[in-house]
Write a protein that holds these residues in place. Structure first.
Motif, PDB file in Angstrom:
ATOM      1  N   ILE B   8       0.851  -1.186   0.000  1.00  0.00           N
ATOM      2  CA  ILE B   8       0.000   0.000   0.000  1.00  0.00           C
ATOM      3  C   ILE B   8       0.890   1.240   0.000  1.00  0.00           C
ATOM      4  O   ILE B   8       1.816   1.334   0.811  1.00  0.00           O
ATOM      5  N   ALA B   9       0.615   2.169  -0.913  1.00  0.00           N
ATOM      6  CA  ALA B   9       1.351   3.437  -0.895  1.00  0.00           C
ATOM      7  C   ALA B   9       0.362   4.568  -0.675  1.00  0.00           C
ATOM      8  O   ALA B   9      -0.683   4.614  -1.334  1.00  0.00           O
ATOM      9  N   SER B  21      -2.713   0.754  -4.194  1.00  0.00           N
ATOM     10  CA  SER B  21      -2.222  -0.496  -3.613  1.00  0.00           C
ATOM     11  C   SER B  21      -2.066  -1.535  -4.713  1.00  0.00           C
ATOM     12  O   SER B  21      -2.681  -1.434  -5.784  1.00  0.00           O
ATOM     13  N   TRP B  22      -1.226  -2.509  -4.425  1.00  0.00           N
ATOM     14  CA  TRP B  22      -0.881  -3.493  -5.444  1.00  0.00           C
ATOM     15  C   TRP B  22      -0.782  -4.863  -4.795  1.00  0.00           C
ATOM     16  O   TRP B  22      -0.120  -5.013  -3.758  1.00  0.00           O
ATOM     17  N   ASN B  43      -5.747  11.051   9.915  1.00  0.00           N
ATOM     18  CA  ASN B  43      -7.167  10.841   9.625  1.00  0.00           C
ATOM     19  C   ASN B  43      -7.399  10.696   8.124  1.00  0.00           C
ATOM     20  O   ASN B  43      -8.165   9.835   7.689  1.00  0.00           O
ATOM     21  N   GLY B  44      -6.737  11.554   7.340  1.00  0.00           N
ATOM     22  CA  GLY B  44      -6.864  11.477   5.887  1.00  0.00           C
ATOM     23  C   GLY B  44      -6.358  10.142   5.367  1.00  0.00           C
ATOM     24  O   GLY B  44      -6.914   9.555   4.426  1.00  0.00           O
ATOM     25  N   VAL B  45      -5.274   9.666   5.983  1.00  0.00           N
ATOM     26  CA  VAL B  45      -4.719   8.369   5.589  1.00  0.00           C
ATOM     27  C   VAL B  45      -5.759   7.271   5.809  1.00  0.00           C
ATOM     28  O   VAL B  45      -5.998   6.426   4.943  1.00  0.00           O
ATOM     29  N   PHE B  46      -6.425   7.337   6.971  1.00  0.00           N
ATOM     30  CA  PHE B  46      -7.392   6.276   7.256  1.00  0.00           C
ATOM     31  C   PHE B  46      -8.688   6.436   6.448  1.00  0.00           C
ATOM     32  O   PHE B  46      -9.320   5.433   6.100  1.00  0.00           O
ATOM     33  N   ASP B  47      -9.046   7.690   6.113  1.00  0.00           N
ATOM     34  CA  ASP B  47     -10.171   7.900   5.182  1.00  0.00           C
ATOM     35  C   ASP B  47      -9.882   7.168   3.880  1.00  0.00           C
ATOM     36  O   ASP B  47     -10.716   6.455   3.331  1.00  0.00           O
ATOM     37  N   ALA B  52     -10.664   2.877  -0.146  1.00  0.00           N
ATOM     38  CA  ALA B  52     -10.072   1.863  -1.017  1.00  0.00           C
ATOM     39  C   ALA B  52     -10.557   0.473  -0.617  1.00  0.00           C
ATOM     40  O   ALA B  52     -10.464  -0.473  -1.399  1.00  0.00           O
ATOM     41  N   GLY B  53     -11.026   0.357   0.594  1.00  0.00           N
ATOM     42  CA  GLY B  53     -11.502  -0.934   1.074  1.00  0.00           C
ATOM     43  C   GLY B  53     -10.388  -1.963   1.225  1.00  0.00           C
ATOM     44  O   GLY B  53     -10.615  -3.155   1.087  1.00  0.00           O
ATOM     45  N   VAL B  54      -9.179  -1.513   1.479  1.00  0.00           N
ATOM     46  CA  VAL B  54      -8.089  -2.487   1.640  1.00  0.00           C
ATOM     47  C   VAL B  54      -8.062  -2.970   3.090  1.00  0.00           C
ATOM     48  O   VAL B  54      -8.377  -2.230   4.016  1.00  0.00           O
ATOM     49  N   ASN B  55      -7.648  -4.197   3.228  1.00  0.00           N
ATOM     50  CA  ASN B  55      -7.559  -4.801   4.532  1.00  0.00           C
ATOM     51  C   ASN B  55      -6.111  -4.748   5.001  1.00  0.00           C
ATOM     52  O   ASN B  55      -5.226  -5.389   4.423  1.00  0.00           O
TER      53      ASN B  55
END
Lengths: 574, 687
Positions: B8-9, B21-22, B43-47, B52-55
Motif C-alpha cells: 500500500i502506498a 495499492s498493489w 485521519n486522511g490516511v485512514f479515510d 479503497a476498502g483495503v484490509n
C-alpha cells in the motif's frame, strides 16, 4: 506590432539563455571571485552596444554596461571585421571604465551571414599582472601599475587560437592556471550562447526577433517611465564623503549628488564630484553610470529583469575628469570602492519624497579582504578572497538585515570558515555579529559582522576598507550605525589600524580583526516598542546600556526584565 | 516470505491524499483519493484506506510520503530549537552566506532562523580542518550551554561544531552531556546528519532536522501505532527526497530526509515505467494546481543532487542532503493570467490555488487561470471534470478571459485563451529544457512522462516545443506519486569530505573511509528490513580541477586502486566536457568528497508492469462522443475517448481527447496514440 505571445516566449528564452551561459561560467570557473563572489556578468549585446538580455543574479553594478566593450571592438575592427569562430578579449578601461581584472570575453553570432549580436561574459580574473593580485593594491598610482591592458584583441580567429597572444598573456600573470581556466569557461559560455541564439533566430527569423527585442525594450521603458512619474517632481540633493583615496589617508572626499525628477525622466547630476585622484579610488565613466543605474533600478523596477530599455528615462550628468569619470592613466584598482556610498547618497536625496521605499543607509563598503602567500604544507602559492557582510539600513516597515553584502553586490557570498581553513593555511578565529552596531530607531538597523583572521603560518594580507569615518546614517529620526573598522594585533602586543593593508605580513600569533558597519536606524528609537528592545537585548543585538541610552528602556542586566517606572521616566525625558 | 502480498502506498499532497495499492499475487491495483486533513494528517490516511476498502492485515508493505516535514518548516510550526556551536561562531546561522538574492530590492528580508540567536550557545573547543584538536572540549562549558537551553524550554537541540565532518569526537562528547543534562530533548548532531564541510549549510540542515524532529517523530509513531492497532503487521517505510525509502525508525532520527518525499516518488515511477517500456531515457513532467515540475531520468536513473533551498533558492533554508533534481516552475492549472503595466501578457507565478481556484470552479475566483483557458479551448469538458463530480462554469471562464485579457490586448477570447496556454507551455518548456538541454542532454532521445492532474493536458505541446519524439501518459496520472512509491527501493546516501590530490591520493585512506560508510549502511539497511544480499553499494567521488569550486560526481568502479582512481579521472574529464563543453586533461584533479549510496530492493515493489492491470476486459475502441477543440491550427472537431474503452495496440490519430477520472490527455493534430499492453498511453509526437 509583434504578437504578444511570441514576444513573451522570446523574452523568457533570451533571459534563460543568458542564465544558462552564467551557469557554465560559475560552475567551471577557477577562482573564488567568480564562484563565490559572483563577480561576473553575462549578456547578449547587439552590434550597437545595446543589451538584448542579461543574466539574473551576478553583480548589480554590472547593470546593462557590457555594451561598451562590444562598441569598442566594432570601432577597432569595423562591423565587417568579424567572422564565425572569433573570440575577443577586452579589459580596456577606456572602453569599460573598470579595473583591469574585469575581463570581457565575447564572440560574434551570425544568422544567415549577418552579424546579429555578441554573447559576452565578463569575469573578475584573480590576476592580470602588474603590481597587485586579488582585489588590487592600495599602492597603485597609475594604470600601468595594475596589469596588462587588453583592448578588443582576437584570442581566436575563425576558431583558431592566437597562440602567441595567449602565451604573452600567460607569461605576464601570476596565476595562469586560474585565469586560463576562467578564459576556457568564458569561451565555453560564449559558444553556448551562439548555439542558443542560433536556435532562436532559426525558429523565429531575423525580422520577428528584431521586432521582439525592440518591443521588450519599449515595454521596460514604459514601466520605468510610469515609476518615475510617480515620484514628485523636484530637485533633490544629498551629500556624504569617502574616507580617502587610499593615498592621502587624511583627506576626505566630498560626495555631492543632485537628483532632478521632471515628469517621466530622472537626471542624476555628478558634476560636483571631486576631480580624479592620485590614489586608486577612481573609476571610468561607467562607474558613475553604474551607480546612477543601480539607484534608479532600486526605486523604479527592483524586481524586473535587466535590460537596456528601462534605463532610457535616466540621464546622467558626468563631466570628464572626475573621480567617477577619470581619464588615463589614472589608477582604477578600487573603481567600485565608492559606489555603495554614492548609491546610498542618491537614495538619501530621494528619502524624503519616497519615505516608504528607501531604507536608512547601509554599511556602504565592498568589504573585500585578500590573504595570500606560499602554502608551506602544500608547497604552492595560495590566495584566499573573502567578502564579509554588514548591516543593511532599517526599512520603513521593519528592522534592517544583518551581515549582508553591499547594495553593489547582490548575489555575492561570504567564504565559509571551513572552506577557508580546508584550502588555505588560515585560521578564522571568529565570525560573528557586532553588538550595538545597528543604528537605533523605531526600526533598528542590521548588525555588521566581525571576522578574526590568523594563520597557521606567515601570510600576507590586503585590505581596502572605506566608510570607517562616516557612519551609516539613520533616517527620519533614526540613529547612525557603527562604521567599518579593522585592526591588527601584533606579536609585540600593540594594536594598529588595518583598514588599508598592502601586502602586510601576518605572523603566527598575530591576528587581523575586520569589522563591518551596521545599518542606520529608521524612525524615533523612543517609539520602538519596549518588548522589541527587550528582545534585542535577550538576543544580544543591543546592549543593556544602549537600550537605556538610545532607546530609553531600562532592562535588568542579569534577568533581562524591564523596569517599567525607570523606562517611563527615561522616555519622558525627550 | 510473508503470506501477505499487499503493498500500500499513500501520498499526502497539498489538497488530496492518494492511495494506490498493489497485490503481488493477483497484480491488481486499487486506487482511492481523499481530502488531506490538515488538523490530523493520519485521519486522511485512514479515510483513504477506508475508501479503497483495503484490509491492512493483508498488507506486507506500507509505503508513505507526507508533506508533514516541509509544511512544518514553511508554516514555521516546528519545535522550540536550540543550537550549540563552537565559541566565536554563534552567528554563523544568522549571517548565513551574506547574499541578497533580490539584488535591487532595498526592502528585502532574510529567512528567519529556525533556531533564534538567544537559543544559540557556544562551547569552548576547536578542531582544525585536518580533524586535529587545537582546543580540547571544555565539558563544563558544554554543561553550561545545555543547562541554559533546557532552562529556556527547548524541545530540540542541534549540535554543530566546526570541522566535525572530519572528526566528530567533540560532537559525540556533547551528546554524552546532553544525555545526562537534557533527557527527552530531541538531539541532532551535524556529523550524523550531513558529514560534509561548509558550516552554514551543515548548520541549516542539522537545525532543520531538529526543528521538525519531534513533530515528525510523533507523527510517524502515531501512524505506526494506528496501523498496528488496525491489524497491520508488515513493514512501514517512509519516502525520502533522495528517491528511496527508509524504515520508520530511521525516519524518526532523520526526518529532514523526508522534505520532498511526494514529488520525488513520481520521478522514480517515471524512470521505472520507462525501463519497463524499453525507453530508459525519460523526462518526468508533473503539473498540478500551482506548479509544474520536471526531472530527467537517464538509463532509468533519476539525477540526484546535493541539496536545495527550502522556501526559494538563495532565500530559504538550505537542506544539503541528496535530493532528486527537480526543476519547478510556477505554472499550474490555477496559475493566473494577467497583463502588466506595459501591456505584456503574463502567466503566473501567482496562483488561485484550490481556493478560490479558477474562475470556472465557481468558488469566487475572478482572475482567469490556465484551467479557464483550457476550458475555453474545449480541451476540458465542463461536465467531465473529476469524473463529472464537479461542473465547470464555461461562461464565467469566457467572461473573465474576455474582460481581463482579450479586450485589453485586442484579441478574441479564443486567441487570448490560446495565448495563455502557449505562454504557460513555454514556461514549462523552459523547466524541461533546464533539466535536459541546459545539462547537455539532447531531448530528441527522451520521452516525456506526463503526470499530475494537468500534465497530460499540456504534455504534447511541450514535447513538440523541445522536439521530444514521444509522450507517455501512465495509468493513474493523477496519483502517480503514490504509484511511484510502489516502485522505489530502500536508499541511503553517505558522504565524507576528504580533500586531497587525486593522482597522489592514498588508496588505503580512501578505502578505509568507504569501509566506514559501508559499515554504517549495513547497520541501517538491517533496520529497514532489507536482506543484505538484496543490497547494492556504489561508490563515487566528487572531483574537480584544482582551483575550481564546483565538483562533478563520478562513479568509482571496483575496489579503490590506482587503476580505478585513474578511471574516475577519465570519467570526470568526459563528464566535464559533456556538461560544460570544455575539459582540461593536463590539469591536476582534486578529490573533495567520497560518496556511498546503498540501495536495497524491497520485496513489495512493483516489478513488472505487465501485472499491473487486467486490460483484457471488453473495450470497443469507440469514442464516447465528439466536441470542438481549439488548437493553434484552429478549431477542430475531435473525438472524445474514455481511456478505459481504448483497445490495446490500436492507434488513434490526433486530434483527439482522452478522458479519465482525474485527468484529460489532449492529442494534437498529427500526433498518434497507442494504448500499450502494460496500460500506459504512448503518443508519437508529430513534427
Amino acid at each position: 506590432m509583434v504578437n504578444p505571445i511570441t514576444l513573451e516566449v522570446v523574452r523568457n528564452a533570451l533571459v534563460a539563455h543568458a542564465d544558462e551561459m552564467a551557469t557554465v561560467l560559475c560552475r567551471t570557473a577557477y577562482n573564488m571571485m567568480i564562484f563565490e563572489v559572483r563577480d561576473y556578468c553575462v549578456g547578449i549585446v547587439d552590434p550597437d552596444g545595446n543589451i538584448v538580455a542579461q543574466n539574473t543574479g551576478g553583480l548589480p553594478i554590472f547593470l546593462a554596461d557590457l555594451g561598451a566593450a562590444v562598441k569598442g571592438a566594432i570601432d577597432i575592427h569595423g562591423r565587417d571585421g568579424f567572422e564565425p569562430g572569433d573570440v575577443l578579449i577586452s579589459n580596456d578601461p577606456r572602453l569599460c571604465g573598470q579595473h583591469l581584472n574585469n575581463v570581457v570575453v565575447f564572440t560574434p553570432f551570425f544568422h544567415e551571414g549577418e552579424l546579429i549580436a555578441f554573447p559576452a561574459l565578463r569575469a573578475h580574473w584573480v590576476d592580470v599582472g602588474g603590481g597587485s593580485r586579488g582585489f588590487g593594491s592600495t599602492q597603485s598610482r597609475e594604470l600601468f601599475d595594475e596589469g596588462l591592458q587588453i583592448c578588443a584583441v582576437k584570442a581566436y580567429r575563425a576558431g583558431k587560437p592566437n597562440e602567441d597572444l595567449l602565451r604573452l598573456i600567460r607569461d605576464n600573470i601570476r596565476f595562469p592556471e586560474s585565469s586560463f581556466g576562467d578564459l576556457r569557461a568564458q569561451i565555453a559560455g560564449c559558444r553556448l550562447g551562439e548555439r542558443r541564439l542560433g536556435e532562436l533566430w532559426k525558429r523565429y527569423g531575423a525580422i520577428t526577433m528584431r521586432a521582439c527585442i525592440h518591443a521588450i525594450w519599449d515595454q521596460s521603458e514604459k514601466l520605468a517611465r510610469a515609476a518615475v512619474r510617480a515620484i514628485p517632481d523636484g530637485v533633490y540633493e544629498a551629500s556624504s564623503y569617502m574616507d580617502h583615496d587610499f593615498l592621502a589617508l587624511d583627506e576626505t572626499l566630498p560626495i555631492q549628488v543632485r537628483v532632478i525628477v521632471a515628469g517621466d525622466e530622472m537626471t542624476v547630476d555628478f558634476s560636483r564630484l571631486p576631480a580624479q585622484r592620485k590614489g586608486p579610488i577612481n573609476s571610468g565613466e561607467s562607474g558613475a553610470i553604474a551607480a546612477a543605474r543601480v539607484a534608479f533600478k532600486c526605486v523604479t523596477q527592483p524586481n524586473g529583469v535587466v535590460n537596456e530599455g528601462e534605463m532610457r528615462p535616466l540621464k546622467v550628468i558626468i563631466p570628464s575628469g572626475t573621480m567617477l569619470s577619470a581619464v588615463a592613466p589614472a589608477p582604477l584598482t578600487f573603481w567600485s570602492a565608492s559606489l555603495p556610498t554614492v548609491i546610498d547618497t542618491i537614495l538619501k536625496a530621494l528619502a524624503d519624497v519616497l519615505p516608504d521605499r528607501i531604507p536608512a543607509a547601509h554599511k556602504g563598503d565592498m568589504s573585500g579582504i585578500a590573504m595570500y602567500g606560499r602554502d608551506e604544507r602544500r608547497k604552492r602559492p595560495f590566495i584566499c578572497l573573502n567578502i564579509f557582510g554588514g548591516g543593511f539600513g532599517a526599512k520603513p516597515d521593519g528592522d534592517g538585515v544583518s551581515g549582508v553584502v553591499s547594495v553593489c553586490q547582490g548575489g555575492v557570498h561570504n567564504a565559509p570558515v571551513e572552506v577557508q581553513e580546508a584550502y588555505y593555511p588560515l585560521t578564522i578565529e571568529a565570525h560573528r555579529l557586532r553588538i550595538d552596531s545597528g543604528g537605533a530607531g523605531l526600526y533598528r538597523g542590521g548588525l555588521g559582522a566581525e571576522i578574526v583572521v590568523a594563520g597557521e603560518q606567515e601570510f600576507f594580507m590586503d585590505t581596502h576598507l572605506q566608510r570607517t569615518k562616516l557612519a551609516p546614517w539613520g533616517l527620519h529620526g533614526g540613529g547612525d550605525a557603527m562604521p567599518m573598522d579593522a585592526v591588527m594585533e601584533r606579536l609585540d602586543g600593540t594594536t594598529v589600524s588595518a583598514v588599508a593593508l598592502d601586502k602586510q605580513p601576518v605572523l603566527p600569533g598575530e591576528r587581523v580583526i575586520v569589522r563591518a558597519g551596521g545599518g542606520g536606524g529608521y524612525g524615533d528609537p523612543f517609539e520602538r516598542p519596549v518588548e522589541r528592545v527587550q528582545r534585542d537585548v535577550i538576543e544580544g543585538s543591543v546592549s543593556v546600556r544602549t537600550a537605556r541610552e538610545l532607546y530609553g528602556v531600562a532592562i535588568d542586566a542579569a534577568l533581562f526584565t524591564i523596569d517599567e517606572a525607570a523606562t517611563r521616566q527615561l522616555r519622558a525625558r525627550k | 516470505m510473508s503470506e501477505n502480498d499487499l503493498s500500500i502506498a499513500i501520498d499526502i499532497g497539498g489538497t488530496f491524499t492518494d492511495l494506490v495499492s498493489w497485490s503481488r499475487r493477483s497484480g491488481r491495483l486499487s486506487y482511492a483519493k481523499s481530502l488531506t486533513t490538515y488538523d490530523s494528517l493520519s485521519n486522511g490516511v485512514f479515510d483513504c484506506l477506508r475508501f479503497a476498502g483495503v484490509n491492512l492485515s493483508e498488507a506486507a508493505w506500507f509505503l508513505h510520503g507526507s508533506t508533514i516535514a516541509i509544511n512544518t518548516v514553511i508554516q514555521r510550526k516546528g519545535s522550540r530549537t536550540g543550537l550549540i556551536t563552537t565559541r566565536g561562531f554563534r552567528d554563523i546561522y544568522t549571517i548565513a552566506r551574506g547574499d541578497r538574492q533580490e539584488a535591487y530590492n532595498l526592502l528585502f528580508s532574510k529567512a528567519e532562523p529556525l533556531a533564534p540567536r538567544d537559543l544559540t550557545m557556544e562551547v569552548d573547543e576547536r578542531m582544525n580542518a585536518r580533524g586535529e584538536v587545537t582546543r580540547p572540549l571544555d565539558l563544563e562549558s558544554a554543561r553550561i550551554a545545555v543547562r541554559a537551553l533546557v532552562e529556556k524550554g527547548v524541545e530540540a537541540i542541534a549540535v554543530v561544531l566546526l570541522h566535525a565532518y572530519r572528526n566528530p569526537a567533540h560532537e559525540q562528547a556533547v551528546k554524552a552531556v546532553l544525555e545526562v543534562e537534557a533527557p527527552g530533548v530531541y538531539v541532532s548532531l551535524s556529523h550524523e546528519i550531513l558529514r560534509e564541510f561548509r558550516e552554514y549549510e551543515r548548520t541549516s540542515t542539522t537545525v532543520l532536522n531538529a526543528y521538525v524532529g519531534p513533530i515528525v517523530a510523533n507523527y510517524v509513531r502515531e501512524l505506526e501505532n494506528r496501523l498496528k492497532t488496525s491489524g497491520f503487521a508488515g513493514n512501514f517505510l517512509v519516502m525520502q527526497s533522495n528517491g528511496g525509502v527508509m524504515s520508520a525508525s530511521v525516519a524518526r532520527e532523520k526526518p529532514v530526509t523526508m522534505m520532498e518525499s511526494g514529488p520525488v516518488a513520481g520521478v522514480i515511477g517515471a524512470g521505472r515505467l520507462g525501463v519497463a517500456l524499453g525507453i530508459p531515457d525519460v523526462i518526468s513532467f508533473d503539473m498540478g494546481g500551482t506548479t509544474a515540475k520536471a526531472s530527467l531520468i537517464e538509463k532509468g536513473e533519476a539525477r540526484v543532487v546535493s541539496g536545495y533551498h527550502i522556501g526559494g533558492q538563495g532565500q530559504g533554508h538550505p537542506m544539503m542532503l541528496p535530493v532528486v533534481d527537480i526543476v519547478e516552475v510556477g505554472a499550474g492549472g490555477g496559475s493566473i493570467a494577467w497583463i502588466d503595466a506595459a501591456g505584456g501578457l503574463k502567466v503566473g507565478p501567482l496562483s488561485a490555488g484550490s481556493a478560490p481556484g479558477p474562475v470556472c470552479y465557481g468558488a469566487g475566483g475572478v482572475e482567469p487561470t490556465i484551467t479557464d483557458a483550457n476550458l475555453v479551448l474545449g480541451r476540458l469538458d465542463p461536465d467531465h471534470f473529476l469524473g463529472g463530480q464537479m461542473k465547470l462554469d464555461l461562461p464565467a471562464a469566457r467572461g473573465a478571459i474576455e474582460v481581463r485579457i482579450a479586450r485589453p490586448l485586442g484579441l478574441s477570447i479564443e486567441e487570448a485563451a490560446l495565448g495563455i496556454v502557449k505562454i504557460a507551455d513555454t514556461k514549462m518548456s523552459l523547466a524541461v529544457r533546464e533539466v535536459s538541454v541546459a545539462k547537455g542532454h539532447d531531448p530528441r532521445g527522451f520521452a516525456l512522462v506526463a503526470s499530475g492532474g494537468a500534465g497530460p493536458l499540456h504534455a504534447l505541446s511541450i514535447a513538440r516545443e523541445l522536439s521530444l519524439p514521444r509522450v507517455i501518459v501512465p495509468e493513474l496520472p493523477g496519483a502517480f506519486s503514490a504509484f511511484g512509491m510502489l516502485m522505489t527501493d530502500v536508499r541511503h546516501d553517505y558522504v565524507r569530505t576528504l580533500i586531497c590530490d587525486l593522482a597522489s591520493s592514498d588508496p588505503a585512506l580512501l578505502a578505509s573511509c568507504f569501509d566506514d560508510m559501508a559499515a554504517e549502511a549495513a547497520a541501517t539497511l538491517k533496520r529497514d528490513g532489507v536482506n543484505r544480499d538484496n543490497a547494492i553499494l556504489s561508490r563515487a567521488l566528487d572531483l574537480r580541477y584544482l582551483g575550481q569550486e564546483y565538483t562533478l560526481t563520478v562513479p568509482l568502479v571496483g575496489a579503490v586502486s590506482l587503476d580505478s582512481l585513474a578511471k574516475a579521472r577519465q570519467s570526470f574529464d568526459d563528464k566535464h566536457l559533456a556538461q560544460y563543453s570544455h575539459a582540461a586533461y593536463q590539469e591536476p584533479v582534486e578529490v573533495v568528497n567520497l560518496r556511498l549510496v546503498a540501495v536495497g530492493e524491497i520485496e513489495g515493489r512493483v516489478k513488472s508492469f505487465a501485472s499491473v492491470r487486467d486490460l483484457r476486459h471488453i473495450a470497443t475502441g469507440n469514442p464516447k462522443g465528439a466536441r470542438s477543440v481549439i488548437f493553434e491550427q484552429g478549431a477542430m472537431q475531435c473525438p472524445v475517448f474514455d481511456r478505459d474503452n481504448l483497445v490495446v495496440g490500436a492507434t488513434v490519430m490526433g486530434p483527439a481527447i482522452i478522458e479519465e477520472r482525474v485527468s484529460t490527455t489532449v492529442i494534437h493534430p498529427g500526433d498518434c496514440l497507442t494504448l500499450l499492453p502494460m496500460g500506459p498511453l504512448l503518443i508519437e509526437v508529430a513534427e
